[in-house]
Design an enzyme around this catalytic site. Structure first.
Site, PDB file in Angstrom:
ATOM      1  N   GLU A  56       0.103   4.594   1.993  1.00 20.45           N
ATOM      2  CA  GLU A  56       0.035   5.575   3.080  1.00 20.45           C
ATOM      3  C   GLU A  56       1.079   5.326   4.164  1.00 20.45           C
ATOM      4  OE1 GLU A  56      -3.903   5.590   1.026  1.00 20.45           O
ATOM      5  OE2 GLU A  56      -2.584   4.013   1.793  1.00 20.45           O
ATOM      6  N   HIS A 115      -1.769   1.335   6.830  1.00 20.76           N
ATOM      7  CA  HIS A 115      -2.251   2.474   7.619  1.00 20.76           C
ATOM      8  C   HIS A 115      -3.282   1.967   8.606  1.00 20.76           C
ATOM      9  CE1 HIS A 115      -5.852   2.077   5.154  1.00 20.76           C
ATOM     10  NE2 HIS A 115      -5.010   1.964   4.114  1.00 20.76           N
ATOM     11  N   HIS A 121      -2.056  -0.144  -4.050  1.00 18.83           N
ATOM     12  CA  HIS A 121      -2.624   1.173  -3.748  1.00 18.83           C
ATOM     13  C   HIS A 121      -3.419   1.701  -4.927  1.00 18.83           C
ATOM     14  CE1 HIS A 121      -2.940   5.154  -1.982  1.00 18.83           C
ATOM     15  NE2 HIS A 121      -2.478   5.679  -3.105  1.00 18.83           N
ATOM     16  N   HIS A 141      -8.022   5.187   7.246  1.00 21.14           N
ATOM     17  CA  HIS A 141      -9.226   4.858   6.496  1.00 21.14           C
ATOM     18  C   HIS A 141      -9.327   3.347   6.389  1.00 21.14           C
ATOM     19  CE1 HIS A 141      -6.154   4.784   3.280  1.00 21.14           C
ATOM     20  NE2 HIS A 141      -6.958   3.946   2.635  1.00 21.14           N
ATOM     21  N   GLU A 193      -8.024  -2.530   7.461  1.00 19.66           N
ATOM     22  CA  GLU A 193      -7.503  -3.287   6.323  1.00 19.66           C
ATOM     23  C   GLU A 193      -6.510  -4.359   6.752  1.00 19.66           C
ATOM     24  OE1 GLU A 193      -6.210  -0.920   2.956  1.00 19.66           O
ATOM     25  OE2 GLU A 193      -7.726   0.593   3.422  1.00 19.66           O
ATOM     26  N   ASP A 241       0.866  -1.168   0.000  1.00 21.80           N
ATOM     27  CA  ASP A 241       0.000   0.000   0.000  1.00 21.80           C
ATOM     28  C   ASP A 241       0.909   1.227   0.000  1.00 21.80           C
ATOM     29  OD1 ASP A 241      -2.323   1.469  -0.010  1.00 21.80           O
ATOM     30  OD2 ASP A 241      -3.154   0.601   1.815  1.00 21.80           O
TER      31      ASP A 241
END
Length: 258
Positions: free
Chosen positions: A10, A102, A60, A114, A133, A8
């Protein structure tokens, strides 16, 4: 020994604002380089620890972020995605690394917190437990018999990961103070830490268990606004104006096979 890396953005070292993570944003090109650098550090650790094959999935946004031409030539890169599958090519992997993750939506003082969609989703629950996640993706991997052995990101992500899977190796590359405010390690320190933690994690294969979800799986989603729920979900029911549940045989089916 095949190691699968799902990357990902972030939680990547050097990324300190959402303008590094959104295609077309002012710092996105630098964010791509930072992402590629972290991935390469992880790949170096994999091969130093004895991996014979490393597959990276660019996870991502739409899956076209890693700079292919600057990737460690020993690794293979999967970009894009396949409808209904979270981890194409995961079969045969000894372990999964969730790189650059994240914290879940709503986590206090986390960087860019998020859960899958910062604009569309407020919260998710797996069998009644609020999750982000990391937990959901680890549960999908467990359905394939592949353990998550390491994750990297900010301090809030590392705490969340350890709460869900206490044996997982965490790699904190920055400390978050707010959604777009972080204190970061230098690039040299961060890349050295990622490489070292990757080696540590691979050395612990066999000691980090799977955490499988009980079946049938119930995934509840709270949308960020009223009437957000898609109307074509199979086996779903509305809970209130912006909350719905999906019941399925697996977590992957509940999340991705819609």
């Amino acid at each position: 020994m095949k190691i699968y890396i799902f990357a990902d953005m972030e939680g990547i070292s050097g990324i300190s604002h959402e303008n590094y993570t959104e295609p077309g944003a002012v710092h996105y090109a630098r964010g791509q380089q930072f992402l590629t650098d972290d991935v390469n550090a992880c790949v170096r650790g994999c091969f130093r620890a004895g991996a014979t094959e490393v597959l990276i999935q660019d996870g991502h946004w739409s899956g076209y972020n890693i700079l292919w031409e600057k990737l460690d030539p020993r690794a293979e890169l999967l970009q894009g995605g396949i409808q209904g599958m979270r981890y194409p090519g995961l079969e045969g992997s000894r372990a999964l690394i969730l790189l650059g993750y994240h914290a879940k939506a709503g986590t206090a003082a986390a960087f860019l917190d998020h859960t899958y969609s910062p604009r569309g989703i407020q919260n998710k629950w797996l069998n009644g437990m609020e999750v982000g996640e990391f937990a959901l993706d680890a549960a999908v991997a467990a359905e394939y018999g592949v353990p998550v052995i390491m994750t990297s990101g900010d301090d809030k992500l590392c705490r969340e990961a350890a709460e869900w899977l206490p044996e997982v190796v965490t790699c904190q590359v920055k400390k978050a103070y707010a959604v777009n405010t972080v204190c970061m390690l230098s690039a040299e320190q961060a890349h050295a830490l990622i490489e070292a933690k990757t080696i540590e994690a691979i050395d612990r294969i066999g000691k980090i268990p799977l955490r499988k979800a009980d079946t049938p799986v119930v995934v509840r989603t709270q949308g960020a606004q009223r009437n957000y729920a898609p109307v074509n979900l199979p086996n779903y029911k509305m809970i209130d104006a912006r909350t719905w549940e999906v019941t399925a045989a697996t977590v992957e089916e509940a999340l991705w096979k819609m």
